[in-house]
Design a protein around this motif. Structure first.
Motif, PDB file in Angstrom:
ATOM      1  N   CYS A   1     -19.921 -84.042   3.195  1.00 10.96           N
ATOM      2  CA  CYS A   1     -19.191 -84.085   1.926  1.00 10.96           C
ATOM      3  C   CYS A   1     -19.461 -85.383   1.175  1.00 10.96           C
ATOM      4  CB  CYS A   1     -17.692 -83.901   2.147  1.00 10.96           C
ATOM      5  SG  CYS A   1     -17.246 -82.185   2.454  1.00 10.96           S
ATOM      6  N   ILE A   2     -19.543 -86.502   1.888  1.00 13.16           N
ATOM      7  CA  ILE A   2     -19.816 -87.765   1.195  1.00 13.16           C
ATOM      8  C   ILE A   2     -21.217 -87.744   0.589  1.00 13.16           C
ATOM      9  CG2 ILE A   2     -20.657 -89.160   3.131  1.00 13.16           C
ATOM     10  CD1 ILE A   2     -18.378 -90.384   0.311  1.00 13.16           C
ATOM     11  N   ASP A   3     -22.171 -87.088   1.254  1.00 18.08           N
ATOM     12  CA  ASP A   3     -23.514 -86.950   0.681  1.00 18.08           C
ATOM     13  C   ASP A   3     -23.459 -86.121  -0.604  1.00 18.08           C
ATOM     14  OD1 ASP A   3     -24.589 -88.434   2.752  1.00 18.08           O
ATOM     15  OD2 ASP A   3     -25.301 -86.678   3.866  1.00 18.08           O
ATOM     16  N   ALA A   4     -22.740 -85.006  -0.559  1.00 17.25           N
ATOM     17  CA  ALA A   4     -22.602 -84.160  -1.741  1.00 17.25           C
ATOM     18  C   ALA A   4     -21.863 -84.907  -2.847  1.00 17.25           C
ATOM     19  CB  ALA A   4     -21.872 -82.866  -1.389  1.00 17.25           C
ATOM     20  N   TYR A   5     -20.835 -85.657  -2.474  1.00 13.50           N
ATOM     21  CA  TYR A   5     -20.083 -86.455  -3.452  1.00 13.50           C
ATOM     22  C   TYR A   5     -21.002 -87.463  -4.129  1.00 13.50           C
ATOM     23  CZ  TYR A   5     -16.827 -89.886  -5.328  1.00 13.50           C
ATOM     24  OH  TYR A   5     -16.166 -90.747  -6.151  1.00 13.50           O
ATOM     25  N   GLY A   6     -21.870 -88.102  -3.344  1.00 13.96           N
ATOM     26  CA  GLY A   6     -22.799 -89.079  -3.911  1.00 13.96           C
ATOM     27  C   GLY A   6     -23.718 -88.451  -4.949  1.00 13.96           C
ATOM     28  N   LEU A   7     -24.197 -87.249  -4.672  1.00  9.88           N
ATOM     29  CA  LEU A   7     -25.040 -86.551  -5.642  1.00  9.88           C
ATOM     30  C   LEU A   7     -24.259 -86.220  -6.910  1.00  9.88           C
ATOM     31  CD1 LEU A   7     -26.976 -84.105  -3.293  1.00  9.88           C
ATOM     32  CD2 LEU A   7     -27.880 -86.134  -4.438  1.00  9.88           C
ATOM     33  N   GLU A   8     -23.027 -85.754  -6.750  1.00 16.90           N
ATOM     34  CA  GLU A   8     -22.189 -85.415  -7.900  1.00 16.90           C
ATOM     35  C   GLU A   8     -21.902 -86.668  -8.737  1.00 16.90           C
ATOM     36  OE1 GLU A   8     -21.535 -82.357  -8.700  1.00 16.90           O
ATOM     37  OE2 GLU A   8     -22.088 -81.395  -6.839  1.00 16.90           O
ATOM     38  N   GLU A   9     -21.632 -87.775  -8.056  1.00 16.64           N
ATOM     39  CA  GLU A   9     -21.348 -89.028  -8.748  1.00 16.64           C
ATOM     40  C   GLU A   9     -22.561 -89.493  -9.562  1.00 16.64           C
ATOM     41  OE1 GLU A   9     -19.028 -93.052  -7.570  1.00 16.64           O
ATOM     42  OE2 GLU A   9     -20.636 -92.433  -6.208  1.00 16.64           O
TER      43      GLU A   9
END
Length: 87
Positions: A38-46
């Motif tokens: 999730c943190i990886d996906a969050y980083g992409l979204e950010e």
């Protein structure tokens, strides 16, 4: 409360836009701190949000469009179909 990754990713944009309440933000942040996918996906979204902000110059979409897109994003993330072929 344990959050499902699908629910977290559906609400990431609300958190990035500062549009969720404090309790929701804390729950999402706690999940992100303990879930590396999730943190990886969050980083992409950010990164995508920063790029959009840079390129769109801070234009704001109409509320009706924002609501429709939020609903469409949640549907696309939360609706999954499993097919089992018993042939």
């Amino acid at each position: 409360m344990k959050l499902d990754c699908t629910a977290v990713l559906a609400d990431v944009w609300l958190m990035l836009d500062g549009e969720c309440d404090e309790a929701t933000r804390e729950r999402l942040q706690h999940h992100l701190e303990t879930c590396s996918p999730c943190i990886d996906a969050y980083g992409l979204e950010e990164k995508l949000k920063r790029l959009l902000n840079r390129k769109c110059g801070g234009d704001r979409a109409p509320d009706s469009l924002r609501e429709r897109l939020t609903l469409d994003i949640r549907r696309s993330i939360t609706i999954t179909e499993t097919r089992i072929d018993n042939s």
